[in-house]
Motif scaffolding. Structure first.
Motif, PDB file in Angstrom:
ATOM      1  N   UNK A  33       7.816  42.152  25.030  1.00  0.00           N
ATOM      2  CA  UNK A  33       9.190  41.684  24.916  1.00  0.00           C
ATOM      3  C   UNK A  33      10.007  42.048  26.129  1.00  0.00           C
ATOM      4  N   UNK A  34      11.278  42.326  25.928  1.00  0.00           N
ATOM      5  CA  UNK A  34      12.213  42.581  27.030  1.00  0.00           C
ATOM      6  C   UNK A  34      12.129  44.030  27.479  1.00  0.00           C
ATOM      7  N   UNK A  35      11.083  44.283  28.251  1.00  0.00           N
ATOM      8  CA  UNK A  35      10.875  45.638  28.756  1.00  0.00           C
ATOM      9  C   UNK A  35      11.293  45.692  30.213  1.00  0.00           C
ATOM     10  N   UNK A  36      12.198  46.597  30.536  1.00  0.00           N
ATOM     11  CA  UNK A  36      12.670  46.729  31.907  1.00  0.00           C
ATOM     12  C   UNK A  36      12.369  48.138  32.374  1.00  0.00           C
ATOM     13  N   UNK A  37      11.382  48.248  33.229  1.00  0.00           N
ATOM     14  CA  UNK A  37      11.027  49.563  33.728  1.00  0.00           C
ATOM     15  C   UNK A  37      10.195  50.328  32.723  1.00  0.00           C
ATOM     16  N   UNK A  38      10.182  51.624  32.869  1.00  0.00           N
ATOM     17  CA  UNK A  38       9.370  52.482  32.008  1.00  0.00           C
ATOM     18  C   UNK A  38      10.275  53.345  31.149  1.00  0.00           C
ATOM     19  N   UNK A  43       5.230  61.906  33.330  1.00  0.00           N
ATOM     20  CA  UNK A  43       3.960  62.286  32.699  1.00  0.00           C
ATOM     21  C   UNK A  43       3.905  63.758  32.319  1.00  0.00           C
ATOM     22  N   UNK A  44       5.063  64.358  32.062  1.00  0.00           N
ATOM     23  CA  UNK A  44       5.058  65.648  31.389  1.00  0.00           C
ATOM     24  C   UNK A  44       4.728  65.420  29.927  1.00  0.00           C
ATOM     25  N   UNK A  51      -6.106  69.622  20.601  1.00  0.00           N
ATOM     26  CA  UNK A  51      -6.966  68.629  19.927  1.00  0.00           C
ATOM     27  C   UNK A  51      -6.559  67.201  20.258  1.00  0.00           C
ATOM     28  N   UNK A  52      -5.289  66.970  20.442  1.00  0.00           N
ATOM     29  CA  UNK A  52      -4.776  65.630  20.730  1.00  0.00           C
ATOM     30  C   UNK A  52      -4.328  65.552  22.181  1.00  0.00           C
ATOM     31  N   UNK A  53      -4.487  64.368  22.772  1.00  0.00           N
ATOM     32  CA  UNK A  53      -4.044  64.144  24.148  1.00  0.00           C
ATOM     33  C   UNK A  53      -3.309  62.817  24.235  1.00  0.00           C
ATOM     34  N   UNK A  54      -2.106  62.849  24.788  1.00  0.00           N
ATOM     35  CA  UNK A  54      -1.319  61.634  24.966  1.00  0.00           C
ATOM     36  C   UNK A  54      -1.407  61.197  26.424  1.00  0.00           C
ATOM     37  N   UNK A  55      -1.501  59.894  26.629  1.00  0.00           N
ATOM     38  CA  UNK A  55      -1.540  59.342  27.986  1.00  0.00           C
ATOM     39  C   UNK A  55      -0.844  57.986  27.975  1.00  0.00           C
ATOM     40  N   UNK A  56      -0.592  57.455  29.161  1.00  0.00           N
ATOM     41  CA  UNK A  56       0.122  56.192  29.241  1.00  0.00           C
ATOM     42  C   UNK A  56      -0.417  55.342  30.391  1.00  0.00           C
ATOM     43  N   UNK A  57      -0.253  54.045  30.250  1.00  0.00           N
ATOM     44  CA  UNK A  57      -0.601  53.092  31.306  1.00  0.00           C
ATOM     45  C   UNK A  57       0.624  52.208  31.499  1.00  0.00           C
ATOM     46  N   UNK A  69       1.339  50.000  33.714  1.00  0.00           N
ATOM     47  CA  UNK A  69       1.051  48.603  34.046  1.00  0.00           C
ATOM     48  C   UNK A  69       0.823  47.763  32.803  1.00  0.00           C
ATOM     49  N   UNK A  70       0.329  48.405  31.756  1.00  0.00           N
ATOM     50  CA  UNK A  70       0.040  47.694  30.496  1.00  0.00           C
ATOM     51  C   UNK A  70       1.108  47.961  29.435  1.00  0.00           C
ATOM     52  N   UNK A  71       2.142  48.738  29.781  1.00  0.00           N
ATOM     53  CA  UNK A  71       3.183  49.100  28.802  1.00  0.00           C
ATOM     54  C   UNK A  71       2.537  49.654  27.525  1.00  0.00           C
ATOM     55  N   UNK A  72       1.612  50.562  27.708  1.00  0.00           N
ATOM     56  CA  UNK A  72       0.812  51.058  26.595  1.00  0.00           C
ATOM     57  C   UNK A  72       0.747  52.583  26.639  1.00  0.00           C
ATOM     58  N   UNK A  73       0.768  53.168  25.461  1.00  0.00           N
ATOM     59  CA  UNK A  73       0.562  54.606  25.311  1.00  0.00           C
ATOM     60  C   UNK A  73      -0.661  54.817  24.441  1.00  0.00           C
ATOM     61  N   UNK A  74      -1.340  55.908  24.687  1.00  0.00           N
ATOM     62  CA  UNK A  74      -2.554  56.242  23.933  1.00  0.00           C
ATOM     63  C   UNK A  74      -2.408  57.628  23.317  1.00  0.00           C
ATOM     64  N   UNK A  75      -3.125  57.831  22.245  1.00  0.00           N
ATOM     65  CA  UNK A  75      -3.232  59.162  21.657  1.00  0.00           C
ATOM     66  C   UNK A  75      -4.687  59.378  21.278  1.00  0.00           C
TER      67      UNK A  75
END
Length: 114
Positions: free
Chosen positions: A25-30, A54-55, A65-71, A73-79
């Motif tokens: 959708x209307x995503x502007x920046x991060x 990326x703090x 046990x859990x790790x969060x990361x982001x991409x 370029x893909x507007x995506x977050x992972x856990x």
């Protein structure tokens, strides 16, 4: 902005899952991404956060046990969820905070069997 989370499922204790959440959708920046979870009969609780720089920060119950990361370029977050425990069973929600607004995705259910 719409968020869609994926990756939940049924896993045995000690197992792993990888959740992802994509924004469209209307995503502007991060923005700042975070994950929350809500177990049956309980309030929604914070799980993890990753800032623009990326703090990362985690709830004590999932640290190590859990790790969060982001991409961006893909507007995506992972856990990444490792060493899962039955008490990790919950609906997991992603949130994107951007330009003074918070956007929530629908939950993805994680069920951990003992």
């Amino acid at each position: 902005v719409q968020l869609q989370a994926f990756g939940g499922g049924l896993v045995q204790a000690g197992g792993s899952l990888r959740l992802s959440c994509a924004a469209s959708g209307s995503i502007f920046g991060v923005g700042v991404w975070s994950w929350y979870r809500q177990a049956p009969g309980k309030q929604r609780e914070f799980v993890a956060i990753i800032t623009v720089g990326e703090s990362r920060n985690y709830a004590d119950s999932v640290k190590g046990r859990f790790t969060v990361s982001r991409d961006n370029a893909k507007n995506t977050v992972y856990l990444q969820l490792n060493s899962l425990k039955p008490e990790d069973t919950a609906d997991y929600y992603c949130k994107l905070s951007q330009h003074g607004s918070d956007y929530w995705g629908k939950g993805t259910l994680v069920t951990v069997s003992s």
